[in-house]
Scaffold this motif. Structure first.
Motif, mmCIF file in Angstrom:
data_model
loop_
_atom_site.group_PDB
_atom_site.id
_atom_site.type_symbol
_atom_site.label_atom_id
_atom_site.label_comp_id
_atom_site.label_asym_id
_atom_site.label_seq_id
_atom_site.Cartn_x
_atom_site.Cartn_y
_atom_site.Cartn_z
ATOM 1 N N THR A 158 -3.575 -4.330 -22.815
ATOM 2 C CA THR A 158 -4.624 -3.622 -21.641
ATOM 3 C C THR A 158 -4.706 -4.565 -20.550
ATOM 4 N N LEU A 159 -5.117 -5.835 -20.788
ATOM 5 C CA LEU A 159 -4.962 -6.973 -19.576
ATOM 6 C C LEU A 159 -3.918 -6.738 -18.688
ATOM 7 N N LEU A 160 -2.803 -6.985 -19.223
ATOM 8 C CA LEU A 160 -1.272 -7.020 -18.842
ATOM 9 C C LEU A 160 -1.123 -5.436 -18.025
ATOM 10 N N SER A 161 -1.274 -4.472 -18.501
ATOM 11 C CA SER A 161 -1.315 -3.132 -18.017
ATOM 12 C C SER A 161 -2.091 -2.973 -16.764
ATOM 13 N N ALA A 162 -3.513 -3.467 -16.734
ATOM 14 C CA ALA A 162 -4.271 -3.441 -15.720
ATOM 15 C C ALA A 162 -3.810 -4.326 -14.394
ATOM 16 N N LEU A 163 -3.415 -5.634 -14.824
ATOM 17 C CA LEU A 163 -2.671 -6.258 -13.816
ATOM 18 C C LEU A 163 -1.417 -5.955 -13.296
ATOM 19 N N GLY A 164 -0.715 -5.146 -14.014
ATOM 20 C CA GLY A 164 0.442 -4.557 -13.578
ATOM 21 C C GLY A 164 0.278 -3.207 -12.575
ATOM 22 N N PHE A 165 -1.002 -2.566 -12.819
ATOM 23 C CA PHE A 165 -1.456 -1.572 -12.126
ATOM 24 C C PHE A 165 -1.816 -2.159 -10.530
ATOM 25 N N PHE A 166 -2.383 -3.050 -10.722
ATOM 26 C CA PHE A 166 -2.899 -3.624 -9.100
ATOM 27 C C PHE A 166 -1.725 -4.216 -8.591
ATOM 28 N N VAL A 167 -0.584 -4.895 -9.322
ATOM 29 C CA VAL A 167 0.532 -5.376 -8.658
ATOM 30 C C VAL A 167 1.377 -4.093 -8.268
ATOM 31 N N ARG A 168 1.381 -3.027 -8.899
ATOM 32 C CA ARG A 168 2.143 -1.962 -8.223
ATOM 33 C C ARG A 168 1.430 -1.336 -7.358
ATOM 34 N N LEU A 169 0.112 -1.125 -7.355
ATOM 35 C CA LEU A 169 -0.709 -0.611 -6.213
ATOM 36 C C LEU A 169 -0.458 -1.423 -4.912
ATOM 37 N N TRP A 170 -0.567 -2.845 -4.982
ATOM 38 C CA TRP A 170 -0.174 -3.773 -4.083
ATOM 39 C C TRP A 170 1.273 -3.317 -3.412
ATOM 40 N N LEU A 171 2.282 -3.224 -4.295
ATOM 41 C CA LEU A 171 3.600 -3.187 -3.857
ATOM 42 C C LEU A 171 3.924 -1.657 -3.133
ATOM 43 N N LEU A 172 3.020 -0.586 -3.698
ATOM 44 C CA LEU A 172 3.201 0.571 -3.079
ATOM 45 C C LEU A 172 2.552 0.896 -1.766
ATOM 46 N N SER A 173 1.424 0.082 -1.645
ATOM 47 C CA SER A 173 0.714 -0.100 -0.270
ATOM 48 C C SER A 173 1.678 -0.739 0.620
ATOM 49 N N LEU A 174 2.107 -1.749 0.376
ATOM 50 C CA LEU A 174 3.211 -2.300 1.357
ATOM 51 C C LEU A 174 4.436 -1.397 1.670
ATOM 52 N N MET A 175 5.005 -0.710 0.593
ATOM 53 C CA MET A 175 6.094 0.456 1.163
ATOM 54 C C MET A 175 5.521 1.405 1.847
ATOM 55 N N LEU A 176 4.533 1.895 1.587
ATOM 56 C CA LEU A 176 3.729 3.319 2.299
ATOM 57 C C LEU A 176 3.119 2.940 3.642
ATOM 58 N N GLY A 177 2.480 1.810 3.737
ATOM 59 C CA GLY A 177 1.979 1.447 4.936
ATOM 60 C C GLY A 177 0.594 1.691 4.970
ATOM 61 N N ASP A 179 -3.414 1.752 2.645
ATOM 62 C CA ASP A 179 -3.988 0.840 1.806
ATOM 63 C C ASP A 179 -4.438 1.971 0.531
ATOM 64 N N LEU A 180 -3.768 1.978 -0.613
ATOM 65 C CA LEU A 180 -4.022 2.798 -1.773
ATOM 66 C C LEU A 180 -5.102 2.412 -2.432
ATOM 67 N N TRP A 181 -5.722 1.211 -2.294
ATOM 68 C CA TRP A 181 -7.064 1.046 -3.009
ATOM 69 C C TRP A 181 -8.055 1.827 -2.349
ATOM 70 N N LEU A 184 -8.419 5.145 -4.135
ATOM 71 C CA LEU A 184 -8.857 4.840 -5.505
ATOM 72 C C LEU A 184 -10.293 4.816 -5.582
ATOM 73 N N ILE A 185 -10.635 4.069 -4.345
ATOM 74 C CA ILE A 185 -12.020 3.986 -4.143
ATOM 75 C C ILE A 185 -12.917 5.391 -3.858
ATOM 76 N N ASN A 186 -12.065 6.284 -3.147
ATOM 77 C CA ASN A 186 -12.585 7.499 -2.806
ATOM 78 C C ASN A 186 -12.784 8.359 -4.196
ATOM 79 N N GLN A 187 -11.629 8.104 -5.041
ATOM 80 C CA GLN A 187 -11.734 9.073 -6.183
ATOM 81 C C GLN A 187 -12.799 8.431 -7.142
ATOM 82 N N ALA A 188 -12.978 7.141 -7.134
ATOM 83 C CA ALA A 188 -14.373 6.657 -7.885
ATOM 84 C C ALA A 188 -15.509 7.193 -7.473
ATOM 85 N N THR A 189 -15.597 7.180 -5.992
ATOM 86 C CA THR A 189 -16.800 7.577 -5.265
ATOM 87 C C THR A 189 -17.349 9.249 -5.679
ATOM 88 N N GLN A 190 -16.166 10.111 -5.792
ATOM 89 C CA GLN A 190 -16.248 11.429 -6.157
ATOM 90 C C GLN A 190 -16.786 11.459 -7.619
#
Length: 265
Positions: A158-177, A179-181, A184-190
């Motif tokens: 679980t710890l490794l998968s959660a760390l991989g999620f944030f790495v994947r989120l950071w990498l996708l944010s770089l590819m798309l230009g 901030d996907l975080w 995620l914050i908007n989804q948590a706010t809802q």
């Protein structure tokens, strides 16, 4: 004189032909049986399950086959996603390589899968496979091969998968230009606003509580969502791998008693 020298004199301590032999001591028999049945743990393990050679053509061919199968699963899921079904078995091929051929073959399988996906889909998407699924397969194979319980392997996974999620989120944010975080914050706010509105409708909170959610609370809720989703994912991976490995003749630690009761009911 010659006859007396050649004939052996009977020993008084040795039993004669017509005498009854005394029964053996039960304690001595138990000690002898325990000595004959004793085997070192390494010998017993080797007799129970013969070890395979970790090098050779069979190990190389099977490692290459399972590495290509892992790449194929990722490729099919990327272009024709059937939902979360294939995602459950993403770490399974590398974990199977570890259980059958050891750590060296497992690292080679994860690396070969990453390089193959880099050729087919590009380096960024191959890194999305390596972290966390490739490393997760090596980690699960290492823990399963050493008989670790489900609680330990699921917690570390679980710890490794959660760390991989944030790495994947950071990498996708770089590819798309973007901030996907923030997404995620908007989804948590809802989610927080929905929970607060339900509590207000039940009369448990006042109406002014809907505007009191701060940024720290939202980020904590987003982190909890990631950890809980990773925990559920690792649990389903363990269930699927336990069922598959049992049919393939490989062993992994048995699930806890409450899981077996749920499966039998």
């Amino acid at each position: 004189m010659a006859e007396s020298a050649s004939d052996p004199t009977p020993d008084s301590a040795s039993p004669r032909w017509n005498e009854a032999v005394p029964p053996p001591d039960p304690d001595e028999l138990e000690a002898v049986e325990a000595y004959l049945e004793y085997r070192p743990s390494s010998v017993a393990d080797a007799d129970a399950r013969p070890r395979r050679p970790t090098v050779g053509p069979v190990a190389m061919v099977e490692t290459a086959f399972l590495a290509s199968a892992a790449s194929l699963l990722w490729l099919v899921n990327a272009y024709f996603p059937p939902g979360p079904l294939l995602r459950i078995v993403f770490p399974f091929p590398v974990a199977l390589v570890y259980l059958r051929w050891g750590s060296r073959a497992a690292w080679m399988g994860a690396l070969v899968s990453t390089l193959l996906l880099a050729v087919l889909m590009g380096p960024p998407r191959s890194l999305l496979y390596l972290m966390p699924y490739g490393l997760l397969g090596v980690q699960l194979g290492w823990l399963w091969g050493r008989g670790a319980s489900w609680y330990i392997s699921i917690t570390i996974g679980t710890l490794l998968s959660a760390l991989g999620f944030f790495v994947r989120l950071w990498l996708l944010s770089l590819m798309l230009g973007e901030d996907l975080w923030v997404y995620l914050i908007n989804q948590a706010t809802q989610i927080i606003n929905w929970v607060l509105s339900r509590l207000v409708s039940f009369g448990l909170l006042e109406l002014g509580s809907l505007s009191q959610s701060n940024t720290t609370l939202v980020q904590i809720v987003a982190l909890i969502i990631v950890i809980v989703s990773s925990l559920v994912y690792l649990f389903t991976v363990h269930l699927a791998s336990w069922l598959l490995l049992e049919r393939l003749g490989e062993k992994m630690p048995s699930p806890p008693d409450w899981v077996q009761q749920l499966l039998e009911s």
